[in-house]
Design a protein around this motif. Structure first.
Motif, PDB file in Angstrom:
ATOM      1  N   HIS A  93       0.825  -1.217   0.000  1.00  0.00           N
ATOM      2  CA  HIS A  93       0.000   0.000   0.000  1.00  0.00           C
ATOM      3  C   HIS A  93       0.850   1.255   0.000  1.00  0.00           C
ATOM      4  O   HIS A  93       1.917   1.274   0.611  1.00  0.00           O
ATOM      5  N   THR A 130      -4.330  -2.204  -7.583  1.00  0.00           N
ATOM      6  CA  THR A 130      -5.445  -3.128  -7.388  1.00  0.00           C
ATOM      7  C   THR A 130      -6.643  -2.451  -6.725  1.00  0.00           C
ATOM      8  O   THR A 130      -7.775  -2.835  -6.980  1.00  0.00           O
ATOM      9  N   GLU A 131      -6.421  -1.457  -5.869  1.00  0.00           N
ATOM     10  CA  GLU A 131      -7.551  -0.751  -5.249  1.00  0.00           C
ATOM     11  C   GLU A 131      -7.159   0.693  -4.984  1.00  0.00           C
ATOM     12  O   GLU A 131      -6.042   0.970  -4.586  1.00  0.00           O
ATOM     13  N   CYS A 177      -8.569   3.834  -2.709  1.00  0.00           N
ATOM     14  CA  CYS A 177      -9.525   4.102  -1.634  1.00  0.00           C
ATOM     15  C   CYS A 177      -9.408   5.544  -1.150  1.00  0.00           C
ATOM     16  O   CYS A 177      -8.490   5.874  -0.396  1.00  0.00           O
ATOM     17  N   ALA A 229     -19.262  -1.975   5.698  1.00  0.00           N
ATOM     18  CA  ALA A 229     -19.841  -1.879   4.365  1.00  0.00           C
ATOM     19  C   ALA A 229     -20.785  -0.688   4.194  1.00  0.00           C
ATOM     20  O   ALA A 229     -21.837  -0.623   4.814  1.00  0.00           O
ATOM     21  N   PRO A 257     -11.269  -8.846  -3.389  1.00  0.00           N
ATOM     22  CA  PRO A 257     -10.649  -7.533  -3.574  1.00  0.00           C
ATOM     23  C   PRO A 257     -11.540  -6.627  -4.423  1.00  0.00           C
ATOM     24  O   PRO A 257     -12.392  -7.108  -5.166  1.00  0.00           O
ATOM     25  N   GLY A 258     -11.348  -5.331  -4.300  1.00  0.00           N
ATOM     26  CA  GLY A 258     -12.020  -4.390  -5.203  1.00  0.00           C
ATOM     27  C   GLY A 258     -13.098  -3.538  -4.577  1.00  0.00           C
ATOM     28  O   GLY A 258     -13.616  -2.628  -5.224  1.00  0.00           O
ATOM     29  N   TYR A 259     -13.479  -3.808  -3.340  1.00  0.00           N
ATOM     30  CA  TYR A 259     -14.581  -3.051  -2.729  1.00  0.00           C
ATOM     31  C   TYR A 259     -14.188  -2.401  -1.404  1.00  0.00           C
ATOM     32  O   TYR A 259     -15.039  -1.938  -0.662  1.00  0.00           O
ATOM     33  N   PHE A 260     -12.900  -2.357  -1.145  1.00  0.00           N
ATOM     34  CA  PHE A 260     -12.408  -1.793   0.108  1.00  0.00           C
ATOM     35  C   PHE A 260     -12.771  -0.308   0.224  1.00  0.00           C
ATOM     36  O   PHE A 260     -13.003   0.198   1.311  1.00  0.00           O
ATOM     37  N   ILE A 276     -16.034  -2.636   2.254  1.00  0.00           N
ATOM     38  CA  ILE A 276     -16.183  -4.096   2.197  1.00  0.00           C
ATOM     39  C   ILE A 276     -14.784  -4.699   2.141  1.00  0.00           C
ATOM     40  O   ILE A 276     -14.048  -4.493   1.183  1.00  0.00           O
ATOM     41  N   ILE A 321     -11.444  -7.346   2.254  1.00  0.00           N
ATOM     42  CA  ILE A 321     -11.002  -8.375   1.309  1.00  0.00           C
ATOM     43  C   ILE A 321     -11.499  -9.768   1.728  1.00  0.00           C
ATOM     44  O   ILE A 321     -11.768 -10.609   0.891  1.00  0.00           O
ATOM     45  N   TYR A 350     -18.341 -12.683   4.863  1.00  0.00           N
ATOM     46  CA  TYR A 350     -18.046 -11.444   5.601  1.00  0.00           C
ATOM     47  C   TYR A 350     -19.217 -11.277   6.556  1.00  0.00           C
ATOM     48  O   TYR A 350     -20.250 -10.708   6.219  1.00  0.00           O
ATOM     49  N   TYR A 393      -4.229  -3.110   4.926  1.00  0.00           N
ATOM     50  CA  TYR A 393      -4.316  -4.521   5.328  1.00  0.00           C
ATOM     51  C   TYR A 393      -2.986  -4.891   6.011  1.00  0.00           C
ATOM     52  O   TYR A 393      -1.929  -4.687   5.440  1.00  0.00           O
TER      53      TYR A 393
END
Lengths: 291, 323
Positions: free
Chosen positions: A12, A45-46, A48, A154, B20-23, B27, B29, B132, B247
């Motif tokens: 990161h 990859t992400e 944020c 979420a 992955p992809g919604y952090f 949401i 990992i 989750y 993470y």
């Protein structure tokens, strides 16, 4: 604003646009995250975005962390000059302040609180200089709020009050986080309001509860069919205080599939907002009220 | 084609390699806490490495298979039984329809991984079958499995028994544990003495150690560099303006007990982090039991990247051994 870059381990890069919160820091962070996405740097990859910072997760097997750092740093100058104008929406969220469920919960965790002899909202009203809880609710619901981050759990929105700094509400987080928070609690910590999307741990002060679900993993609720999380950074929220009867009616509407939040598409221009907060907010509310 | 759950164990969840992809929406990992063990279990039964299996923590479940299959159990050292007869770990086991897989008390480690040929075929949500639980997403109805559940599996008897992971390729928990850390994020917020103490002190895994994070206690309090708190952060010196959590990052609320954020961790919040456990060591954490003595070891980026390459090398050897 002073931008600080740091590695979060080997996967990161963390970028703190500013130590303190402001909409200027948010917009610079937003511009940089958009630029990272658009420049399609290999290995990302992400991406944020957060309130006044952001994080990029990447695959160090694809790109060396030092090279990723240079790529992101190269986007900063352009992000500073970018127009802070976004197309977004304003949404009215009903709030039943001082509801029985958050009250029951805050009483259970009194020993973790700064002021065990008052409720969270009484404490927040008093330390922010309001004479009564009603006055405090008027201040909390009197101006719109800006979704400056989505996360924690979420779909949980962090909301930043769109008034000048002297009028912004600030409260500490609980001394020790609670292990329980009712679902859809409207909370407050630091300078941020939030809506707890799910039941669980939390450290924010609890002011009330909304009947409007904002996360639905089953995607059965009409306005959550396209995606399970309602909020995106940049959304604007206006709280609407409601009483118990209105709350019960709204819950019934949600259960029957009839509930639809009141909302309108708007454009937000940071420069114009900064020039006249209250005048700009009045125009946003006009858009929400449809005139 | 399925598994009947007679007894779920303590907190057994369906996991694959994650979501992955919604952090950026909070949401996490998710996925197996010990991905090396999960991959090994899948390889043993002839699955894709990313197929969904079960992650059992501290206690094994009791499972009845409704069709012929191949299963494998890796990760924690826990006696494995098929219709009461002991079976080897890190090995493929042929199972007939109606047979029951069960476990005795855990001997070492914390999490066992159970793969079944064809994988567990619950629906994918956002590209993954991982559970989750806080968000009621994925897995079996968004929760840990319960007695009476019937888990769907692929229709595949698999390669049968007799495949095994060579002992030198099995990765067990360290005791005492050593977790390599790259200082960073808000490292500058604690004093030089606190920085030194963090790496000098012996910590122990605290009872609050789960898929969200592993808490450690026993080291000295970490003092903060004095400053006026920035607007919006909150008054405690460990508070920051809410930001993203990496993470593996280590937050220390109030400066007292470090928490290493793991696969179901919250995506962000208002506590400072002093650095991050390197990616190659994250799988080890999920096998640590409460009270395990643990040391954080300071490393640099080159060491972190070399450790990552070593981990890839180990996986390649494993693939070659089971090919």
């Amino acid at each position: 604003m002073k931008t600080r870059y740091s590695f979060g381990g080997d996967e990161h890069i963390f970028v703190e646009v500013d130590e303190e919160m402001s909409l200027d820091a948010f917009f610079k962070s937003l511009s940089m995250t958009n630029a990272v996405r658009e420049s399609q740097i290999r290995g990302v990859t992400e991406v944020c975005p957060a309130n006044a910072s952001f994080q990029v997760k990447f695959d160090p097997d694809v790109i060396h962390p030092d090279d990723m750092l240079k790529e992101i740093q190269s986007l900063e100058a352009a992000a500073e000059k970018a127009d802070s104008v976004i197309k977004t929406r304003i949404v009215e969220i009903p709030v039943y302040y001082q509801d029985p469920w958050t009250h029951e919960t805050l009483m259970r965790f009194r020993e973790r609180h700064q002021d065990p002899n008052s409720t969270d909202i009484e404490y927040a009203a008093s330390i922010n200089g309001y004479g009564s809880v009603d006055d405090f609710i008027k201040a909390h619901s009197g101006s719109p709020w800006f979704v400056s981050m989505v996360g924690f759990v979420a779909g949980l929105p962090f909301l930043y009050q769109m008034v000048d700094r002297p009028r912004q509400i600030e409260v500490p987080k609980y001394l020790r986080p609670r292990t329980d928070t009712p679902k859809l609690t409207v909370g407050y910590g630091g300078c941020f309001s939030c809506i707890y999307s799910v039941r669980g741990a939390g450290g924010y002060q609890m002011f009330g509860v909304t009947p409007m679900p904002i996360y639905d993993p089953q995607q059965e609720i009409s306005y959550l069919r396209e995606f399970m999380c309602f909020f995106n950074p940049g959304d604007i929220v206006k709280w609407k205080p409601i009483n118990r009867d209105e709350y019960d009616a709204a819950v019934e509407d949600v259960d029957a599939g009839r509930f639809m939040p009141r909302m309108a598409d708007v454009t937000f221009d940071l420069e114009k907002f900064n020039a006249d907060n209250d005048g700009y907010n009045a125009k946003l509310e006009e858009a929400l009220n449809g005139h | 084609m399925g598994i009947k759950v007679h007894n779920p164990g303590l907190a057994t969840t369906i996991q694959d390699l994650g979501r992955p992809g919604y952090f950026h929406l909070g949401i996490p990992i998710s996925g197996a806490m010990d991905r090396f063990a999960m991959r090994a279990a899948n390889m043993l039964v002839g699955n894709d490495e990313g197929a969904a299996g079960l992650e059992a923590v501290f206690m094994g479940p009791e499972l009845e298979f409704t069709s012929d299959a191949t299963v494998a159990v890796t990760g924690a050292d826990i006696p494995i039984k098929l219709d009461g007869e002991e079976q080897p770990g890190w090995s493929s086991i042929a199972v007939k329809a109606g047979q029951v897989l069960s476990f005795d008390f855990l001997r070492a480690g914390a999490r066992a991984y159970i793969a079944v040929s064809g994988g567990i075929t619950v629906p994918e949500y956002l590209g993954s079958r991982s559970t989750y639980a806080i968000g009621a997403l994925g897995g079996f109805e968004g929760r840990a499995i319960a007695a009476g559940d019937e888990l769907p599996t692929g229709d595949d008897a698999g390669p049968g028994g007799g495949r095994t992971v060579p002992v030198e390729l099995r990765r067990g928990p360290g005791n005492p544990a050593e977790l390599r850390v790259l200082p960073g994020l808000y490292w500058h917020r604690i004093t030089e003495t606190a920085q030194k103490n963090f790496f000098d002190d012996e910590w122990k895994v605290a009872p609050e150690a789960d898929r969200m994070g592993y808490r450690f206690r026993g080291g000295r309090h970490l003092d903060f560099v004095e400053r006026e708190q920035p607007f919006g952060a909150g008054s405690d010196p460990s508070n920051i303006v809410d930001g993203c959590y990496s993470y593996g990052s280590i937050q220390v609320p109030g400066g007292t007990e470090p928490i290493v954020l793991h696969r179901d961790a919250v995506s962000g919040g208002g506590y400072f982090m002093l650095g991050t456990v390197i990616s190659a060591d994250m799988d080890l954490i999920g096998q640590l039991q409460p009270n395990t003595p643990s040391k954080f070891v300071r490393v640099d980026m080159d060491t972190a990247l070399q450790a990552r390459r070593d981990r890839h090398g180990l996986l390649d050897k494993l693939r070659a051994a089971l090919d």
